[in-house]
Design a protein around this motif. Structure first.
Motif, PDB file in Angstrom:
ATOM      1  N   ALA A 694      49.572 -10.207  -7.700  1.00 28.18           N
ATOM      2  CA  ALA A 694      50.213  -9.876  -6.426  1.00 28.18           C
ATOM      3  C   ALA A 694      51.556 -10.582  -6.299  1.00 28.18           C
ATOM      4  O   ALA A 694      51.743 -11.704  -6.765  1.00 28.18           O
ATOM      5  CB  ALA A 694      49.303 -10.279  -5.279  1.00 28.18           C
ATOM      6  N   GLN A 695      52.512  -9.887  -5.700  1.00 29.45           N
ATOM      7  CA  GLN A 695      53.817 -10.486  -5.436  1.00 29.45           C
ATOM      8  C   GLN A 695      53.624 -11.715  -4.543  1.00 29.45           C
ATOM      9  O   GLN A 695      52.706 -11.760  -3.733  1.00 29.45           O
ATOM     10  CB  GLN A 695      54.713  -9.474  -4.718  1.00 29.45           C
ATOM     11  N   PRO A 696      54.466 -12.727  -4.698  1.00 20.47           N
ATOM     12  CA  PRO A 696      54.323 -13.912  -3.851  1.00 20.47           C
ATOM     13  C   PRO A 696      54.502 -13.547  -2.382  1.00 20.47           C
ATOM     14  O   PRO A 696      55.176 -12.567  -2.053  1.00 20.47           O
ATOM     15  CB  PRO A 696      55.439 -14.831  -4.334  1.00 20.47           C
ATOM     16  N   ILE A 697      53.881 -14.328  -1.527  1.00 20.39           N
ATOM     17  CA  ILE A 697      54.079 -14.124  -0.098  1.00 20.39           C
ATOM     18  C   ILE A 697      55.578 -14.194   0.165  1.00 20.39           C
ATOM     19  O   ILE A 697      56.271 -15.092  -0.317  1.00 20.39           O
ATOM     20  CB  ILE A 697      53.320 -15.195   0.703  1.00 20.39           C
ATOM     21  N   LEU A 698      56.079 -13.236   0.949  1.00 19.63           N
ATOM     22  CA  LEU A 698      57.524 -13.110   1.110  1.00 19.63           C
ATOM     23  C   LEU A 698      58.173 -14.394   1.614  1.00 19.63           C
ATOM     24  O   LEU A 698      59.284 -14.737   1.214  1.00 19.63           O
ATOM     25  CB  LEU A 698      57.840 -11.952   2.054  1.00 19.63           C
ATOM     26  N   SER A 699      57.490 -15.106   2.497  1.00 19.52           N
ATOM     27  CA  SER A 699      58.089 -16.335   3.041  1.00 19.52           C
ATOM     28  C   SER A 699      58.201 -17.424   1.984  1.00 19.52           C
ATOM     29  O   SER A 699      59.020 -18.341   2.121  1.00 19.52           O
ATOM     30  CB  SER A 699      57.247 -16.835   4.222  1.00 19.52           C
ATOM     31  N   GLU A 700      57.408 -17.336   0.913  1.00 20.46           N
ATOM     32  CA  GLU A 700      57.441 -18.381  -0.118  1.00 20.46           C
ATOM     33  C   GLU A 700      58.640 -18.235  -1.049  1.00 20.46           C
ATOM     34  O   GLU A 700      58.931 -19.151  -1.816  1.00 20.46           O
ATOM     35  CB  GLU A 700      56.141 -18.359  -0.919  1.00 20.46           C
ATOM     36  N   GLN A 701      59.304 -17.083  -0.973  1.00 20.74           N
ATOM     37  CA  GLN A 701      60.460 -16.924  -1.859  1.00 20.74           C
ATOM     38  C   GLN A 701      61.641 -17.789  -1.430  1.00 20.74           C
ATOM     39  O   GLN A 701      62.584 -17.980  -2.181  1.00 20.74           O
ATOM     40  CB  GLN A 701      60.887 -15.462  -1.911  1.00 20.74           C
ATOM     41  N   TRP A 702      61.571 -18.330  -0.183  1.00 15.69           N
ATOM     42  CA  TRP A 702      62.644 -19.210   0.276  1.00 15.69           C
ATOM     43  C   TRP A 702      62.456 -20.657  -0.196  1.00 15.69           C
ATOM     44  O   TRP A 702      63.329 -21.491  -0.002  1.00 15.69           O
ATOM     45  CB  TRP A 702      62.745 -19.230   1.804  1.00 15.69           C
ATOM     46  N   LYS A 703      61.312 -20.968  -0.783  1.00 20.63           N
ATOM     47  CA  LYS A 703      61.036 -22.357  -1.153  1.00 20.63           C
ATOM     48  C   LYS A 703      62.059 -22.884  -2.149  1.00 20.63           C
ATOM     49  O   LYS A 703      62.493 -22.180  -3.068  1.00 20.63           O
ATOM     50  CB  LYS A 703      59.641 -22.480  -1.756  1.00 20.63           C
ATOM     51  N   LEU A 704      62.433 -24.160  -1.978  1.00 23.32           N
ATOM     52  CA  LEU A 704      63.344 -24.799  -2.927  1.00 23.32           C
ATOM     53  C   LEU A 704      62.615 -25.136  -4.217  1.00 23.32           C
ATOM     54  O   LEU A 704      61.390 -25.307  -4.234  1.00 23.32           O
ATOM     55  CB  LEU A 704      63.922 -26.079  -2.327  1.00 23.32           C
ATOM     56  N   GLU A 705      63.365 -25.260  -5.272  1.00 25.02           N
ATOM     57  CA  GLU A 705      62.805 -25.732  -6.536  1.00 25.02           C
ATOM     58  C   GLU A 705      62.919 -27.252  -6.589  1.00 25.02           C
ATOM     59  O   GLU A 705      63.947 -27.824  -6.204  1.00 25.02           O
ATOM     60  CB  GLU A 705      63.573 -25.125  -7.714  1.00 25.02           C
ATOM     61  N   LYS A 706      61.871 -27.875  -7.090  1.00 22.79           N
ATOM     62  CA  LYS A 706      61.863 -29.327  -7.248  1.00 22.79           C
ATOM     63  C   LYS A 706      61.681 -29.627  -8.729  1.00 22.79           C
ATOM     64  O   LYS A 706      60.680 -29.253  -9.326  1.00 22.79           O
ATOM     65  CB  LYS A 706      60.721 -29.946  -6.439  1.00 22.79           C
ATOM     66  N   VAL A 707      62.677 -30.297  -9.317  1.00 27.34           N
ATOM     67  CA  VAL A 707      62.640 -30.574 -10.755  1.00 27.34           C
ATOM     68  C   VAL A 707      63.032 -32.029 -11.023  1.00 27.34           C
ATOM     69  O   VAL A 707      63.844 -32.606 -10.293  1.00 27.34           O
ATOM     70  CB  VAL A 707      63.612 -29.643 -11.531  1.00 27.34           C
ATOM     71  N   PRO A 708      62.434 -32.641 -12.044  1.00 21.91           N
ATOM     72  CA  PRO A 708      62.877 -33.981 -12.447  1.00 21.91           C
ATOM     73  C   PRO A 708      64.328 -33.907 -12.926  1.00 21.91           C
ATOM     74  O   PRO A 708      64.737 -32.929 -13.550  1.00 21.91           O
ATOM     75  CB  PRO A 708      61.933 -34.361 -13.591  1.00 21.91           C
ATOM     76  N   TYR A 709      65.085 -34.943 -12.641  1.00 23.93           N
ATOM     77  CA  TYR A 709      66.505 -34.919 -12.998  1.00 23.93           C
ATOM     78  C   TYR A 709      66.903 -36.272 -13.556  1.00 23.93           C
ATOM     79  O   TYR A 709      66.578 -37.317 -13.003  1.00 23.93           O
ATOM     80  CB  TYR A 709      67.351 -34.580 -11.769  1.00 23.93           C
ATOM     81  N   HIS A 710      67.588 -36.226 -14.696  1.00 19.14           N
ATOM     82  CA  HIS A 710      68.082 -37.455 -15.332  1.00 19.14           C
ATOM     83  C   HIS A 710      69.502 -37.200 -15.805  1.00 19.14           C
ATOM     84  O   HIS A 710      69.812 -36.166 -16.389  1.00 19.14           O
ATOM     85  CB  HIS A 710      67.192 -37.824 -16.527  1.00 19.14           C
ATOM     86  N   THR A 711      70.375 -38.140 -15.538  1.00 18.19           N
ATOM     87  CA  THR A 711      71.754 -38.004 -16.003  1.00 18.19           C
ATOM     88  C   THR A 711      72.373 -39.374 -16.188  1.00 18.19           C
ATOM     89  O   THR A 711      71.825 -40.388 -15.736  1.00 18.19           O
ATOM     90  CB  THR A 711      72.596 -37.172 -15.005  1.00 18.19           C
ATOM     91  N   SER A 712      73.489 -39.396 -16.886  1.00 18.03           N
ATOM     92  CA  SER A 712      74.259 -40.633 -17.069  1.00 18.03           C
ATOM     93  C   SER A 712      75.707 -40.338 -16.720  1.00 18.03           C
ATOM     94  O   SER A 712      76.109 -39.184 -16.563  1.00 18.03           O
ATOM     95  CB  SER A 712      74.150 -41.125 -18.520  1.00 18.03           C
TER      96      SER A 712
END
Length: 816
Positions: A694-712
């Motif tokens: 099933a397609q995701p609930i329409l309201s969930e398409q607004w969710k932000l992505e959360k990802v680990p981030y590393h930089t120098s």
């Protein structure tokens, strides 16, 4: 008989002596008679006054023109000079000396390079005949993106001797050595296997994938460049000897044998080599070059002297490691944390993307004026049936199918000319032709001969149309051809989304999606036994075995699985399929018709006719979405207060800020209660395993992505503002970052550290030493060029002399 010879032996001796003397006189001077003036022609004089013949220069050019790395282009076969470890490639192209040398002699090199540039502009990269996304360009973009830039730069140039063009050519040459055709062919085969519906290209193994069809240094740069390089090496060797550098013939010979052994070991087991030891390999290479050990050693001795001169200059540069310890200590300072960002499909990078987003929201929800003014994203949505009436393309049902495809046009190849002519003059065929081509009905056509005469009198274009109609009709009379074609066509597994007006473009000419959906819903699944199916299911399966939307392209379809019910597409899916572009254009066109009378001056031509929609689309969009653009400016001003917004906010810039208040709101909620992050964000690595899920609930398409981030600090990524990130304290948060591509994001710092190591310092030192060394060699190159040019020690004038002599000889032959 013997008595005769004894009596006249004196005369025989005299005759034989005369013959022998004449023979020796002739053959003893044969070399003189066959002497070629070109071999001993003086090509140039070195800086120390030594004359170099054309033969000596050609030997050097031949020796350095190919190297051991070129054997990959020849599959390890004889052809390249395996004794040369790459003097032009390593010492001229990689160090930048080649561009300096070529730039100093543009007029001499232009004929060769201009001829190559004309060929290169006509050249086309390999593309798979069935799938345009499989090809050389796609492989470059993934494995060697810099090649695309250099390729485009070279083809765009007008002057092949300009420094930019020479640099692009050099870069392409070097990069292709790292990504040669045999590796490219493996990549293309791998790309083919990633898509089951792609038929492997049978010609790929025999296609020359070498860029521009070039294999050697002369192919890429021309013979004049190779000879100019050979002259420079000889002059540099003379300068090196004058400065006290020494290389003996024995040392040169030992270096050549080492090169031969290295190359031989790389070809161990290759049946085409034909020799058992590296010593035999060395001698065989000399035989192919037409040289002996002494001649090869003399040539390589000059190369080694040149290398000593330039390498000493390069290695004389001192690089202080302590400096890099301090620099790396700062540059390698690193941060780790969590990056919160909009999903890629919601990064509105321009005004057109904003238009599609707002049109999508209007189609799936009913927003109040207040919600539009505050730019709030909807959390409740219209019923599916309502959306289907308002924007039917947004509501789709998904099916997983196995399909084979056949085109009736391709079956016309089964019809030979004799068969089509016989059909045309037959009673049945002639009746059909008269209906399709009324001009035939007025002609006398009672017999086959009369019909043939009538057809033969037609003009060529009409006759072609008649023959095409006949072939198509004959194919229609042989339905078994289509059945056989569908049975033998490759089967592909696809997932399609359909709506009542059409849907997935895989079905050519599909306009009645409802009828196809009814068949797919009624047909039994491939896993079910057809014998147990209902009559309606069997009928549907039979129709799907020869389904066509346009009576030209046919499909054999089996249903593997189907979705439970129609669903509303997410913004990402609708945008990817191009549905939203159609919605926006349709709404703006209707808006144009409604409003153009209100301001006719803006939409009329000088003759008072209305301007085409395409010409006024941008103006219409700004007027239609004026309230949205104003709301973006107002809400952005509130969000960044007390900072001020720009005086001018063009629509493209405003589009990137459409979701700024939403992202800032999410940041505030997570900062206040970190436990909410789980419900307000999603992991982008989570993908649906089942394509029909099933397609995701329409309201969930607004969710932000959360990802680990590393930089120098030394990292070149632009996702975050490094100044803000490295100014954070432990546990700190950045403000919402708003780059020009619409990638709204913010960062939460969890760890600060440094990744500086002894190895990283050493790497930096070596990289800097390499750059500085190349720069030092380039400076030496420029100084030596000046000295050689002053003494005329670099010249290709002898080539012009040869051309003039050849022309004179041709004129003499013509005169005789």
């Amino acid at each position: 008989m013997l008595d005769f010879f004894r009596r006249h032996q004196r005369y025989f001796f005299i005759f034989i002596t005369i013959v022998i003397v004449i023979s020796f006189s002739f053959f003893g001077t044969y070399d003189t008679l066959s002497y070629s003036p070109f071999r001993e022609q003086i090509a140039f004089k070195t800086v120390d006054g030594q004359t170099v013949t054309r033969h000596e220069l050609d030997e050097m050019a031949t020796f350095i023109g190919t190297d051991a790395l070129d054997k990959r282009s020849f599959g390890g076969l004889w052809g390249p000079n395996f004794l040369n470890d790459g003097v032009i490639r390593k010492n001229f192209l990689e160090t930048g000396l080649a561009v300096i040398l070529a730039s100093a002699y543009p007029q001499d090199l232009q004929p060769d390079l201009l001829a190559r540039l004309e060929k290169e502009k006509r050249y086309s990269l390999y593309v798979h005949p069935q799938a345009g996304f499989v090809g050389t360009a796609a492989a470059w973009n993934y494995f060697a993106p810099a090649m695309t830039n250099s390729y485009n730069a070279l083809k765009a140039t007008q002057d092949p001797t300009s420094p930019q063009a020479l640099q692009a050519r050099t870069s392409l040459f070097l990069m292709e050595k790292q990504f040669p055709q045999h590796i490219l062919r493996q990549v293309l085969r791998y790309q083919e296997k990633q898509h089951s519906w792609i038929t492997p290209d049978r010609n790929l193994d025999n296609t020359d994938l070498s860029l521009f069809g070039y294999h050697t240094m002369e192919d890429w740069f021309g013979p004049r460049f190779v000879r100019l390089t050979a002259e420079f090496i000889m002059n540099a060797a003379a300068i090196a000897e004058a400065k006290g550098y020494e290389v003996t013939k024995e040392e040169a010979l030992a270096d050549l044998m080492r090169n031969a052994d290295t190359s031989f070991q790389q070809l161990a087991g290759n049946p085409h080599v034909g020799v058992a030891t590296s010593h035999e390999y060395f001698n065989e290479q000399l035989r192919h070059l037409g040289m002996d050990k002494n001649g090869a050693a003399n040539l390589w001795r000059q190369v080694m002297l040149f290398r000593l001169l330039f390498q000493d200059m390069g290695s004389s540069v001192f690089v202080d490691p302590y400096t890099f310890e301090q620099i790396n200590g700062y540059a390698m300072e690193s941060v780790e944390g969590e990056l919160y960002r909009l999903p890629k499909e919601l990064r509105l990078a321009d005004f057109r993307a904003l238009q599609k987003f707002e049109m999508y929201l209007d189609a799936i929800s009913k927003r109040s004026d207040n919600e539009k003014a505050t730019l709030a994203l909807p959390t409740s949505f219209l019923p599916v049936s309502h959306i289907a009436k308002k924007a039917p393309a947004l509501v789709q049902k998904h099916y997983q199918l196995e399909m084979a495809q056949a085109n009736k046009k391709n079956l016309e190849g089964n019809v030979v000319v004799k068969d089509s002519w016989n059909w045309e003059v037959s009673d049945n065929g002639w009746d059909q032709l008269k209906k399709q081509f009324p001009e035939l009905a007025v002609k006398k056509s009672a017999t086959r001969d009369e019909r043939f005469t009538t057809l033969d009198a037609l003009d060529s274009k009409t006759r072609e149309r008649v023959d095409a109609f006949a072939r198509a009709a004959i194919v229609d009379e042989h339905p078994e051809w289509l059945t056989q074609a569908l049975e033998h066509a490759p089967v592909m597994s696809v997932t399609v989304g359909l709506n009542e007006k059409g849907g997935d473009p895989i079905f050519v000419g599909l306009k009645d999606g409802k009828a196809l959906m009814q068949l797919l819903d009624a047909a039994p699944l491939a896993s079910q036994n057809l014998a147990d199916a209902t009559a309606a299911a069997k009928e549907a399966a039979d129709q799907l075995s020869r389904y066509s939307a346009n009576q030209s392209v046919y499909y054999r379809i089996q249903v593997i699985a189907r979705g439970e019910k129609p669903e509303v597409l997410t913004f990402a899916a609708a945008n990817e399929e191009g549905i939203l572009d159609d919605l926006v254009d349709a709404e703006l066109e209707a808006y144009y018709l409604r409003t153009r009378e209100e301001d006719p001056k803006a939409f009329q031509n000088s003759d008072l006719s209305w301007k085409p929609f395409a010409d006024v689309k941008d103006i219409l969009a700004e007027r239609y979405f004026a309230n949205t653009l104003a709301a973006i400016r107002t809400n952005y001003a509130k969000a960044i207060a007390p900072e001020s917004v720009p005086d001018q906010m063009i629509p493209d810039y405003a589009a990137t800020l459409r979701l700024y208040p939403y992202v800032k709101q999410i940041q505030g909620k997570i900062q206040k209660d970190p436990s909410l992050a789980a419900s307000l964000t999603r992991d982008p690595s989570d993908k649906k395993a089942d394509e029909l899920a099933a397609q995701p609930i329409l309201s969930e398409q607004w969710k932000l992505e959360k990802v680990p981030y590393h930089t120098s600090r030394s990292n070149g990524d632009t996702a975050l503002n490094h100044t803000d990130v490295f100014a954070l304290a432990h546990g700190g948060w950045t403000k919402v970052n708003a780059p020009a591509n619409g990638d709204l994001n913010f960062f939460h710092l969890t760890t600060k550290g440094s990744s500086v190591t002894e190895k990283s310092v050493l790497t930096s030192v070596n990289q800097t030493r390499s750059l500085v060394s190349a720069d030092a060699q380039q400076q030496l190159m420029r100084r030596l060029l000046v000295a050689m040019q002053e003494k005329g020690a670099l010249s290709l004038a002898y080539l012009q002399q040869v051309a003039e002599i050849n022309q004179e000889n041709l004129e003499e032959l013509d005169g005789n």
